[in-house]
Design an enzyme around this catalytic site. Structure first.
Site, PDB file in Angstrom:
ATOM      1  N   GLY A 118      -6.616  -5.890  24.720  1.00 45.59           N
ATOM      2  CA  GLY A 118      -5.551  -6.639  24.067  1.00 45.59           C
ATOM      3  C   GLY A 118      -4.421  -5.726  23.678  1.00 45.59           C
ATOM      4  O   GLY A 118      -4.286  -4.619  24.209  1.00 45.59           O
ATOM      5  N   ASN A 119      -3.613  -6.180  22.728  1.00 45.41           N
ATOM      6  CA  ASN A 119      -2.445  -5.360  22.406  1.00 45.41           C
ATOM      7  C   ASN A 119      -2.771  -4.290  21.358  1.00 45.41           C
ATOM      8  O   ASN A 119      -3.728  -4.425  20.580  1.00 45.41           O
ATOM      9  CB  ASN A 119      -1.221  -6.234  22.081  1.00 45.41           C
ATOM     10  CG  ASN A 119      -1.161  -6.666  20.649  1.00 45.41           C
ATOM     11  OD1 ASN A 119      -1.122  -5.851  19.737  1.00 45.41           O
ATOM     12  ND2 ASN A 119      -1.149  -7.974  20.442  1.00 45.41           N
ATOM     13  N   PRO A 120      -1.996  -3.221  21.335  1.00 41.42           N
ATOM     14  CA  PRO A 120      -2.337  -2.079  20.485  1.00 41.42           C
ATOM     15  C   PRO A 120      -2.413  -2.419  18.986  1.00 41.42           C
ATOM     16  O   PRO A 120      -3.225  -1.831  18.273  1.00 41.42           O
ATOM     17  CB  PRO A 120      -1.201  -1.080  20.763  1.00 41.42           C
ATOM     18  CG  PRO A 120      -0.709  -1.451  22.129  1.00 41.42           C
ATOM     19  CD  PRO A 120      -0.876  -2.923  22.246  1.00 41.42           C
ATOM     20  N   GLN A 121      -1.607  -3.384  18.517  1.00 40.02           N
ATOM     21  CA  GLN A 121      -1.662  -3.736  17.096  1.00 40.02           C
ATOM     22  C   GLN A 121      -3.026  -4.322  16.740  1.00 40.02           C
ATOM     23  O   GLN A 121      -3.627  -3.971  15.724  1.00 40.02           O
ATOM     24  CB  GLN A 121      -0.553  -4.754  16.743  1.00 40.02           C
ATOM     25  CG  GLN A 121       0.850  -4.184  16.761  1.00 40.02           C
ATOM     26  CD  GLN A 121       0.942  -2.844  16.031  1.00 40.02           C
ATOM     27  OE1 GLN A 121       0.380  -2.667  14.952  1.00 40.02           O
ATOM     28  NE2 GLN A 121       1.627  -1.891  16.645  1.00 40.02           N
ATOM     29  N   VAL A 122      -3.510  -5.226  17.587  1.00 41.46           N
ATOM     30  CA  VAL A 122      -4.827  -5.816  17.331  1.00 41.46           C
ATOM     31  C   VAL A 122      -5.911  -4.752  17.549  1.00 41.46           C
ATOM     32  O   VAL A 122      -6.925  -4.730  16.842  1.00 41.46           O
ATOM     33  CB  VAL A 122      -5.055  -7.073  18.206  1.00 41.46           C
ATOM     34  CG1 VAL A 122      -6.404  -7.699  17.911  1.00 41.46           C
ATOM     35  CG2 VAL A 122      -3.944  -8.092  17.978  1.00 41.46           C
ATOM     36  N   GLY A 123      -5.662  -3.850  18.486  1.00 43.66           N
ATOM     37  CA  GLY A 123      -6.598  -2.741  18.715  1.00 43.66           C
ATOM     38  C   GLY A 123      -6.843  -1.955  17.432  1.00 43.66           C
ATOM     39  O   GLY A 123      -7.970  -1.531  17.142  1.00 43.66           O
TER      40      GLY A 123
ATOM     41  N   GLU B  26      -8.938  -1.173  25.483  1.00 43.20           N
ATOM     42  CA  GLU B  26      -8.105  -1.307  26.688  1.00 43.20           C
ATOM     43  C   GLU B  26      -6.806  -1.962  26.231  1.00 43.20           C
ATOM     44  O   GLU B  26      -6.754  -3.177  26.027  1.00 43.20           O
ATOM     45  CB  GLU B  26      -8.825  -2.179  27.732  1.00 43.20           C
ATOM     46  CG  GLU B  26     -10.132  -1.593  28.253  1.00 43.20           C
ATOM     47  CD  GLU B  26      -9.916  -0.470  29.258  1.00 43.20           C
ATOM     48  OE1 GLU B  26      -8.800  -0.332  29.798  1.00 43.20           O
ATOM     49  OE2 GLU B  26     -10.869   0.291  29.500  1.00 43.20           O
TER      50      GLU B  26
ATOM     51  N   CYS C 215      -1.006  -5.921  32.318  1.00 44.63           N
ATOM     52  CA  CYS C 215      -0.919  -4.720  31.482  1.00 44.63           C
ATOM     53  C   CYS C 215      -0.464  -3.486  32.261  1.00 44.63           C
ATOM     54  O   CYS C 215       0.100  -2.569  31.691  1.00 44.63           O
ATOM     55  CB  CYS C 215      -2.263  -4.452  30.820  1.00 44.63           C
ATOM     56  SG  CYS C 215      -3.597  -4.310  32.020  1.00 44.63           S
TER      57      CYS C 215
END
Ligand code: NAD
Length: 469
Positions: free
Chosen positions: A204-209, A226, A260
């Protein structure tokens, strides 16, 4: 793939061992899934009071995809074939992957047996995104189950149809005691993350990561992340502009740019830009016709929210190709932007749509500096007739993956690890790398019970004589 024998000696055993990490993990699949509401028939015995999230039965117009959300060809190659390949590869190679790996020994262990045993972590949580909702759910699921783990799979709530298919179809084919599909959005995922898992695999996206990694840290749970980012695409003056344009336009517009690893922006000289723009226009017209909106080969944007975000980016720089949008159809035309500044919003965030900004650089060195000033990308592309140029970009930059003279073909090779570096992620998977990611590599040394006279040399009291040995 459901059975995980205990190594070489027990390879021929047919029964799954009913103790150890497997059965503990099975119990924990049951313990953790009732926390959120789910529709998987396998787990419908969950207490009704436990779930607070009730799926909305009425279709959300903002999320109802038009028929051409993704072209049939794209769905076939990027969702179905790639998932089948992962499954077949695991089935063909599982016995070899599971084998204990013998390692070299030192003088003191010459008579012993030294090896690495791949054992399952236990209970794995897989959180997947909406952009390739099947492949990015099944790919990690194959690796996690092949490695002998139990799995809680949480597909994206945004790709509603695939979420439904996964929840309804998977239980028909997989051993329901070792996996569960949990449905829900951020709130439900948050509650799921309060639990202790033995491994978390997030795409997913880096913020949620960061949210996922913070939750994992509370239990010291290892993670694979990822993530996404901006993937540079350097185009050298020494290349055929039409060939480059075909490849860049194809990979930029694949799945309407919601990939991505899509080339996110082009770096080239003003002279190359002057040749590349008409070549890109020619490629786009050949691929999608004069009216790309009516082409069955061009997908749509996943949601109103992403559509609005992308439409905002169309005002950056100057539109030289495309620029049209239609909110009712969630359509963004294949678009090329020039005169783009490094500080423009389109150069600050991952684009995730069919928009390609071109940023001018004066030299290869300047392009490399530009790339290295920014976060490490998930993928990096360099186009040149000169292998020296491609090799220099490769040597002087860093990224999750790299492809010279094409788009994201590197990820079609299961023999290459797929994953990011820095802010584009950590860890990797695909093929055997998936099996290894979801396996604890246990260091094992089996020594002899006898030979005590030789071993006794290490015991105190130490004398000058045994120090010399
Ligand atoms: P996302 O991060 O919004 O969602 C991914 C998962 O996290 C979903 O299952 C979602 O329900 C859950 N989630 C979302 N917000 C959450 C929150 N606040 N707390 C807990 N869980 C939450 O990502 P997305 O929009 O579905 O996917 C697009 C992003 O994924 C892009 O950044 C893209 O680059 C990246 N991506 C990376 C890869 C890769 O392999 N590296 C592949 C595909 C997509």
């Amino acid at each position: 793939a459901k059975q995980r024998p205990e190594g070489r000696e027990s390879e021929e055993k047919e029964e799954r061992v009913p103790t150890g990490p497997w059965h503990q993990a099975e119990d924990r699949v049951r313990q953790s899934t009732p926390l959120v509401s789910f529709r998987a028939p396998a787990l419908s015995r969950a207490p009704a009071t436990c779930g607070s999230w009730v799926p909305d039965p009425s279709p959300d117009p903002a999320l109802s995809p038009p028929p051409t959300l993704q072209s049939a060809f794209e769905a076939e190659v990027s969702e179905i074939s790639i998932s089948q390949n992962e499954i077949n590869l695991a089935l063909r190679n599982l016995r070899a992957w599971m084998k204990d790996e013998k390692v070299s020994k030192n003088l003191a262990t010459q008579l012993d047996s030294a090896f690495i045993r791949k054992e399952p972590f236990g209970l794995v949580l897989i959180l997947s995104p909406w952009n390739y909702p099947l492949n990015l759910s099944l790919g990690p699921l194959v690796g996690a189950l092949a490695a002998g783990n139990c799995v809680v799979l949480k597909p994206s709530e945004i790709s509603k149809n695939t979420e439904k298919v996964l929840a309804e179809v998977l239980p028909r084919y997989l051993d329901q005691s070792c996996f569960a599909v949990v449905l829900g959005g951020p709130q439900e995922t948050g509650r799921l993350l309060e639990h202790k898992f033995d491994y978390i695999f997030f795409t997913g996206n880096p913020q949620v990561g960061k949210i996922v990694m913070t939750a994992a840290a509370k239990h010291l749970t290892p993670v694979t992340l990822e993530l996404g980012g901006k993937n540079p695409c350097y185009v050298d003056d020494n290349c055929d502009p039409q060939t480059v344009a075909n490849r860049v336009a194809f990979f930029r517009c694949f799945n309407a740019g919601q990939t991505c690893v899509a080339p996110d922006y082009v770096l080239c000289s003003p002279e190359m830009q002057a040749q590349l723009v008409p070549a890109l226009q020619s490629a786009i017209t050949r691929f999608y016709g004069d009216d790309p909106q009516s082409s069955p080969n061009l997908g749509r944007i996943i949601s109103q929210k992403h559509f609005q975000r992308l439409r905002g980016l169309l005002s950056c720089g100057r539109v030289v190709i495309g620029g049209q949008s239609d909110e009712c159809d969630l359509y963004i035309a294949p678009t090329v932007l020039v005169d783009v500044q490094e500080t423009d919003p389109v150069m600050q965030e991952e684009i995730f749509g069919p928009i390609l900004p071109i940023v001018n650089v004066r030299s290869l060195g300047q392009a490399i500096d530009f790339i290295n000033r920014r976060e490490k990308p998930l993928a990096l592309y360099a186009f040149s007739n000169s292998s020296q140029v491609v090799k220099r970009v490769l040597a002087q930059t860093s990224s999750g993956g790299f492809c010279g003279n094409d788009g994201f073909m590197h990820l079609t090779l299961a023999s290459l690890p797929f994953g990011g570096v820095g802010s584009s992620g950590m860890g990797n998977y695909h093929g055997k790398f998936s099996f290894d990611t979801f396996s604890h590599h246990r260091a094992c040394l089996l020594r002899r019970p006898g030979l005590e006279k030789i071993y006794a040399i290490r015991y105190p009291p130490h004398t000058p004589r045994n120090l010399r040995v």
